[in-house]
Design an enzyme around this catalytic site. Sequence first.
Site, PDB file in Angstrom:
ATOM      1  N   ARG A 185      -6.789   4.056  -0.910  1.00  0.00           N
ATOM      2  CA  ARG A 185      -7.709   4.449  -1.988  1.00  0.00           C
ATOM      3  C   ARG A 185      -8.106   3.204  -2.773  1.00  0.00           C
ATOM      4  O   ARG A 185      -7.332   2.243  -2.853  1.00  0.00           O
ATOM      5  CB  ARG A 185      -7.016   5.437  -2.928  1.00  0.00           C
ATOM      6  CG  ARG A 185      -6.552   6.707  -2.249  1.00  0.00           C
ATOM      7  CD  ARG A 185      -7.671   7.702  -2.066  1.00  0.00           C
ATOM      8  NE  ARG A 185      -8.050   8.331  -3.306  1.00  0.00           N
ATOM      9  CZ  ARG A 185      -7.417   9.373  -3.841  1.00  0.00           C
ATOM     10  NH1 ARG A 185      -6.357   9.890  -3.251  1.00  0.00           N
ATOM     11  NH2 ARG A 185      -7.843   9.904  -4.964  1.00  0.00           N
ATOM     12  N   ASN A 208      -2.357  -6.706  -1.655  1.00  0.00           N
ATOM     13  CA  ASN A 208      -2.666  -5.804  -0.537  1.00  0.00           C
ATOM     14  C   ASN A 208      -2.545  -6.567   0.778  1.00  0.00           C
ATOM     15  O   ASN A 208      -2.701  -7.780   0.814  1.00  0.00           O
ATOM     16  CB  ASN A 208      -4.102  -5.270  -0.700  1.00  0.00           C
ATOM     17  CG  ASN A 208      -4.490  -4.300   0.387  1.00  0.00           C
ATOM     18  OD1 ASN A 208      -3.695  -3.449   0.791  1.00  0.00           O
ATOM     19  ND2 ASN A 208      -5.713  -4.419   0.885  1.00  0.00           N
ATOM     20  N   HIS A 218      -4.170  -6.544   4.708  1.00  0.00           N
ATOM     21  CA  HIS A 218      -5.298  -5.994   5.458  1.00  0.00           C
ATOM     22  C   HIS A 218      -5.292  -6.577   6.876  1.00  0.00           C
ATOM     23  O   HIS A 218      -5.092  -7.780   7.054  1.00  0.00           O
ATOM     24  CB  HIS A 218      -6.608  -6.330   4.744  1.00  0.00           C
ATOM     25  CG  HIS A 218      -7.783  -5.694   5.403  1.00  0.00           C
ATOM     26  ND1 HIS A 218      -8.064  -4.343   5.308  1.00  0.00           N
ATOM     27  CD2 HIS A 218      -8.731  -6.224   6.221  1.00  0.00           C
ATOM     28  CE1 HIS A 218      -9.134  -4.077   6.029  1.00  0.00           C
ATOM     29  NE2 HIS A 218      -9.564  -5.185   6.585  1.00  0.00           N
TER      30      HIS A 218
HETATM   31  C1  GAR Z   1      -1.789  -1.550   8.029  1.00  0.00           C
HETATM   32  O1  GAR Z   1      -2.269  -2.084   9.235  1.00  0.00           O
HETATM   33  C2  GAR Z   1      -2.507  -2.157   6.849  1.00  0.00           C
HETATM   34  O2  GAR Z   1      -2.833  -3.503   7.008  1.00  0.00           O
HETATM   35  C3  GAR Z   1      -3.750  -1.312   6.794  1.00  0.00           C
HETATM   36  O3  GAR Z   1      -3.276  -0.008   7.034  1.00  0.00           O
HETATM   37  C4  GAR Z   1      -2.153  -0.071   7.919  1.00  0.00           C
HETATM   38  C5  GAR Z   1      -1.048   0.754   7.305  1.00  0.00           C
HETATM   39  O4  GAR Z   1       0.016   0.892   8.192  1.00  0.00           O
HETATM   40  N1  GAR Z   1      -4.440  -1.437   5.551  1.00  0.00           N
HETATM   41  C6  GAR Z   1      -5.746  -1.413   5.425  1.00  0.00           C
HETATM   42  O5  GAR Z   1      -6.505  -1.216   6.359  1.00  0.00           O
HETATM   43  C7  GAR Z   1      -6.267  -1.622   4.014  1.00  0.00           C
HETATM   44  N2  GAR Z   1      -7.674  -1.686   4.015  1.00  0.00           N
HETATM   45  P1  GAR Z   1       1.455   1.325   7.695  1.00  0.00           P
HETATM   46  O6  GAR Z   1       1.273   2.597   6.846  1.00  0.00           O
HETATM   47  O7  GAR Z   1       2.213   1.625   8.951  1.00  0.00           O
HETATM   48  O8  GAR Z   1       2.047   0.204   6.897  1.00  0.00           O
END
Ligand code: GAR
Length: 180
Positions: free
Chosen positions: A79, A95, A97
């Site tokens: 979010r 964060n 990414h």
């Molecule tokens: C991760 O790859 C993170 O980098 C990405 O969501 C995934 C969460 O995985 N975040 C984004 O894309 C933010 N824009 P997880 O719940 O297994 O940690």
Amino acid sequence: MSIVVLISGSGTNLQAILDAGIPIKFVMSDNHNAYGLERAEKRNIPTLSQPRLKSLEKSVTKLCKANNVDLIVLAGFMRLLTPGFVSKWKNKIINIHPSLLPAFKGAHAIKEAWEYGVKVTGVTVHYVNEQMDEGDIIAQKIVNITKKDTLETFEEKIHKVEHKLYPTIIKKLLNDQNTN
Ligand code: GAR
């Protein structure tokens, strides 16, 4: 010296932070069904889930203030935080990414990089500002896509890098705050 972690889903990055022994005060989610909440509960870490963003932000602020939390860590939190919340915690929210920002922002970075056919991508850890997947970059690591890769093996490579990079950076930031 402690952090709160915000998640929306599976929480494999949360797991890597837990396994690295970083002290977590709370794990919060905008999604009651996030598997990461179970990961935290298994380690006896208090959790809270609140789908209403403003309410979630209020709880985070209250708990962080009451517990002298040093860092708010977004780990798969999907979010966009409100500008009011972000400005209150300037340089205290980070964060991770799964791309080399500013390329491939958003929720589908891995798939989009794969479909675009890039040969080099990676992982970014950054401070959070009011925009999606934006803010000063703290660290980046490169991941190469080779001819042998499938989307699945590429995804695994990205996650492996994330799970090593994020705990390392969090530890460093907490150390730096302690010595300042
Ligand atoms: C991760 O790859 C993170 O980098 C990405 O969501 C995934 C969460 O995985 N975040 C984004 O894309 C933010 N824009 P997880 O719940 O297994 O940690």
